[in-house]
Scaffold this active site. Structure first.
Site, PDB file in Angstrom:
ATOM      1  N   ARG A 168       0.817  -1.220   0.000  1.00  0.00           N
ATOM      2  CA  ARG A 168       0.000   0.000   0.000  1.00  0.00           C
ATOM      3  C   ARG A 168       0.846   1.264   0.000  1.00  0.00           C
ATOM      4  O   ARG A 168       0.331   2.342  -0.258  1.00  0.00           O
ATOM      5  CB  ARG A 168      -0.967  -0.026   1.200  1.00  0.00           C
ATOM      6  CG  ARG A 168      -2.133  -0.991   0.952  1.00  0.00           C
ATOM      7  CD  ARG A 168      -3.069  -1.094   2.136  1.00  0.00           C
ATOM      8  NE  ARG A 168      -2.507  -1.908   3.202  1.00  0.00           N
ATOM      9  CZ  ARG A 168      -3.122  -2.167   4.347  1.00  0.00           C
ATOM     10  NH1 ARG A 168      -4.326  -1.682   4.568  1.00  0.00           N
ATOM     11  NH2 ARG A 168      -2.568  -2.921   5.267  1.00  0.00           N
ATOM     12  N   LYS A 186     -19.206   6.334  -4.184  1.00  0.00           N
ATOM     13  CA  LYS A 186     -19.038   7.151  -2.983  1.00  0.00           C
ATOM     14  C   LYS A 186     -19.207   8.605  -3.371  1.00  0.00           C
ATOM     15  O   LYS A 186     -18.576   9.078  -4.313  1.00  0.00           O
ATOM     16  CB  LYS A 186     -17.643   6.938  -2.386  1.00  0.00           C
ATOM     17  CG  LYS A 186     -17.478   5.606  -1.704  1.00  0.00           C
ATOM     18  CD  LYS A 186     -16.080   5.464  -1.123  1.00  0.00           C
ATOM     19  CE  LYS A 186     -15.903   4.084  -0.504  1.00  0.00           C
ATOM     20  NZ  LYS A 186     -14.523   3.715  -0.312  1.00  0.00           N
TER      21      LYS A 186
END
Ligand code: R5P
Length: 279
Positions: A89, A183
């Site tokens: 990540r 979203k």
């Protein structure tokens, strides 16, 4: 020929059962804490299986030591199969002075390994940092097989647009419809989610993501689906990187939580070992 590091021990029994030929490796510590590794054999071509969940750094060091030992014993081609790739990540510099950590690890592995296979890498574009052949392996077969008789004519959802391809691959294997959550930021502190492309009322729903960490993403999606009249809600991910209490929180919010065994957890019910043996 396969060597399994301590980050792959939880897969060893199944690997043996499914006919993987294993080279034994002794792994222990020197009194000062350093790792000691000794392989009991070698071959021209060897695959090292090592997932890099916590303690991540230890598992990465083992990957290097095992590879060095195998080269010392004459191995000509080394493949690394890393079910969960740590540091994946950290794929960009967000504050000046930071490393691109995933690049650092891939380059270090590239000194020894000719090929790299990673399950569901967070950002597959980062495979370019590995100097040899690097492959992102999908867990869609494993997840779809596990849920094949649980969903009926249900649907598969991705928790966001970025995860759509992954959910789509699972849906395709199950022959089901799929969509994703959109979203929308409605205030600086509030994000609204809604599923697009599918009708959820009265349907069983499987939400698929790459990682579950705090569980916040899945819980939010599941609560919303309940309000919208979904029937059973199943949650799956490739990597269960669960923060303390996350397994319990997610399990409480859904009908079933299942992740693959790239990381050993109490809900690692889905095996990727058959996929490893096909690489
Ligand atoms: C994000 O990019 C990942 O795909 C996951 O959605 C995320 O890591 C999930 O985190 P959490 O379980 O903390 O909501």
């Amino acid at each position: 020929m396969i060597v399994v590091g301590s980050g792959g021990k939880h897969l060893e029994e199944e690997l043996r059962r499914l006919d993987g030929t294993l080279i034994e490796v002794e792994i222990k510590r020197f009194p000062d804490g350093e790792k000691y590794v000794r392989v009991s054999g070698s071959s021209r071509e060897v695959t090292v299986i090592q997932s890099t969940f916590a303690p991540q750094d230890e598992h990465i060091i083992e990957l290097l030591l095992i590879a060095d030992a195998l080269r010392e014993k004459g191995a000509e081609k080394l493949k690394a199969v890393i079910p969960y790739f740590a540091y994946s990540r950290q794929d960009r510099v967000t504050k000046e002075g930071e490393p691109v950590s995933v690049r650092a690890i891939m380059k270090a592995l590239g000194v020894y390994y000719d090929e790299l296979y990673i399950f569901d890498l967070h950002n597959p574009e980062t495979l370019r940092f590995f100097p040899g052949k690097a492959v992102n392996v999908s867990s869609a077969r494993a997840i779809a097989t596990y849920f094949s008789d649980k969903l009926g004519d249900g649907i598969v959802l991705a928790p966001d647009k970025g995860a759509r391809k992954r959910a789509g691959a699972v849906a395709k294997k199950l022959g089901l419809e799929f969509g994703h959550f959109e979203k929308k930021r409605i205030s600086p502190t509030e994000v609204q989610m809604r599923p697009v492309d599918v009708e959820v009322e009265g349907k069983n729903v499987l939400i698929v993501d790459d990682i579950i960490s705090t569980g916040g993403t899945m819980i939010k999606a599941a609560n919303l689906l309940r309000k919208m009249g979904a029937e059973k809600i199943f949650v799956a991910a490739t990597h269960g990187v669960f923060a303390p209490g996350a397994v319990e929180r997610v399990s409480k919010a859904v009908d079933e939580l299942a992740v693959t065994n790239t990381i050993p957890t109490p809900v690692s019910k889905i095996s990727i070992v058959p996929d490893i043996l096909e690489l």
